[in-house]
Design an enzyme around this catalytic site. Structure first.
Site, PDB file in Angstrom:
ATOM      1  N   ASP A  72       0.839  -1.198   0.000  1.00 56.20           N
ATOM      2  CA  ASP A  72       0.000   0.000   0.000  1.00 56.20           C
ATOM      3  C   ASP A  72       0.873   1.247   0.000  1.00 56.20           C
ATOM      4  O   ASP A  72       2.044   1.213   0.338  1.00 56.20           O
ATOM      5  CB  ASP A  72      -1.022  -0.013   1.153  1.00 56.20           C
ATOM      6  N   GLU A 131      -5.724   3.643   3.707  1.00 50.80           N
ATOM      7  CA  GLU A 131      -6.285   4.226   4.940  1.00 50.80           C
ATOM      8  C   GLU A 131      -7.670   4.822   4.686  1.00 50.80           C
ATOM      9  O   GLU A 131      -8.410   5.099   5.616  1.00 50.80           O
ATOM     10  CB  GLU A 131      -5.357   5.312   5.475  1.00 50.80           C
TER      11      GLU A 131
HETATM   12 ZN   LIG Z   1      -2.961   2.324   9.024  1.00 53.36          ZN
HETATM   13 ZN   LIG Z   2      -1.289   0.239   7.223  1.00 56.57          ZN
END
Ligand SMILES: [Zn+2]
Ligand SMILES: [Zn+2]
Length: 378
Positions: A72, A131
């Site tokens: 990510d 997130e």
């Molecule tokens: Zn996080």
């Molecule tokens: Zn994370």
């Protein structure tokens, strides 16, 4: 560790650490990744972008299938409070969840396979907006991901609570189902001295908060785990005015999709009861939600046994956590797993002082390279 002796991927992590960007605004981060990939020998690489994400396929020598590794990309809206020379250069944003580490590790593994190809294709998925607002689900449906749809997908997450050299995971649910919770109550404001001519939403909100506490204690199987937290209440304008509106903000977390569904049903019933009992209007909004990270039992068990047999990392079978992870949306359709990698930091994830031990980068690159190399040649 002196600057001259930095592993190239520690250096990359530090560069990424300085440019944290929020979900779907990872513009500099995407540029950085694409520039890095452009400098690699191109013969074995196919590259695609999706929004601010990047997909890079390392071609195998005789591919039967595609195996994927996901990292990510986004930072968090947190003001960094470390004194590190490479601290965030973006005021108000910080890589406080280790996604800079995740990207550096993925580039390390990718680079190895560009120079040392294996049989199967390996797809590296750099996913934006973990997130929020949630990049995994739309990326899973995107054209490049569908074109290169992998047979299995894997990921890691840094774990401040474990020392470097430790990994942890479990077969089955590792991270919770999570949902935001926003409830708005609207009654009738008025003078504090004339309660009978008003309809007080402070009183209604207090009753609702108390009733919400009964959902986990009275409606969820005690052997199942669930959390409802109301983290914020806003109501009223002044001490002598009866509040016309109240707003509750919270989160729901469960270890099964079924418990999440049942809890939402109960919340809806309680909110309807508040409307009837207090003669007010209520709106209910669940905001963003993440599905559970449900590790494929067979693949995870195989990985745990494989890692234990290698003996170069300590392997922990850990309990599930009530945190959420966007990666769950990939696992909803594709078997795989996520594991924790120890980065021994006294400050936890999402802390403004998080300072992961960078030695974990090389530990992770070695481990993931060996694992993917083994799977892609088996
Ligand atoms: Zn996080
Ligand atoms: Zn994370």
């Amino acid at each position: 560790m002196s600057n001259t002796a930095l592993s190239p991927f520690v250096d990359i992590r530090r560069k990424l650490h300085q440019i944290p960007e929020p979900g779907f605004a990872e513009v500099k981060t995407q540029r950085f990744l694409l520039d890095y990939l452009a400098a690699l020998p191109p013969e074995r690489l196919e590259i695609a972008t999706w929004r601010t994400g990047v997909l890079a396929k390392v071609k195998g020598t005789a591919p039967r299938r595609i195996l994927a590794w996901r990292a990510d990309m986004d930072g968090l809206p947190i003001d960094e409070e470390t004194d590190l020379p490479y601290r965030s250069q973006h005021p108000g944003y910080m890589h406080a969840c280790g996604h800079d580490m995740h990207m550096a590790i993925a580039l390390g593994v990718l680079t190895h396979f560009v120079h040392h190809p294996v049989r199967d294709d390996l797809l590296f998925v750099f996913q934006p907006a973990e997130e929020g607002p949630g990049g995994a689900r739309p990326m899973r449906e995107s054209e490049p991901f569908r074109r290169w749809r992998p047979e299995a997908i894997f990921a890691l997450h840094i774990a401040p609570e474990y020392p470097v050299g430790t990994i942890a995971t479990r077969p089955g649910v590792l991270f919770a189902n999570t949902s935001e919770l926003f409830i708005e109550l609207v009654g009738q404001g008025g003078h504090a001295a004339f309660p009978h001519r008003a309809n007080d939403m402070v009183v209604a909100a207090c009753h609702l908060v108390t009733q919400l506490q009964t959902v986990v204690s009275r409606n969820v199987d005690p052997l199942e785990a669930a959390v409802i937290t109301v983290g914020k209440i806003e109501a009223g304008t002044k001490q002598n005015i009866i509040a016309e509106r109240a707003r509750l903000e919270g989160t729901i977390r469960t270890l099964s999709a079924d418990a999440m569904r049942r809890i939402k049903e109960r919340i809806e019933a309680l909110v309807a009861g508040i409307e009837a009992g207090f003669g007010c209007r209520a709106t209910l909004d669940y905001g963003a939600s993440y599905c559970q990270v449900d590790n494929d039992p067979t693949l995870t068990r195989e990985f745990l046994d494989w890692a234990r047999a290698r003996g170069d990392v300590r392997v922990v079978e850990c309990p599930p956590a009530m945190t959420g992870e966007d990666f769950g949306y990939f696992l909803e359709e594709i078997p795989g797993f996520l594991f924790w990698i120890g980065v021994g930091s006294p400050h936890g994830l999402h802390s403004s002082r998080l300072d992961p031990d960078e030695r974990a980068i090389d530990v992770a690159i070695r481990l993931v390279t060996a694992y993917l190399g083994w799977k892609a040649s088996a």
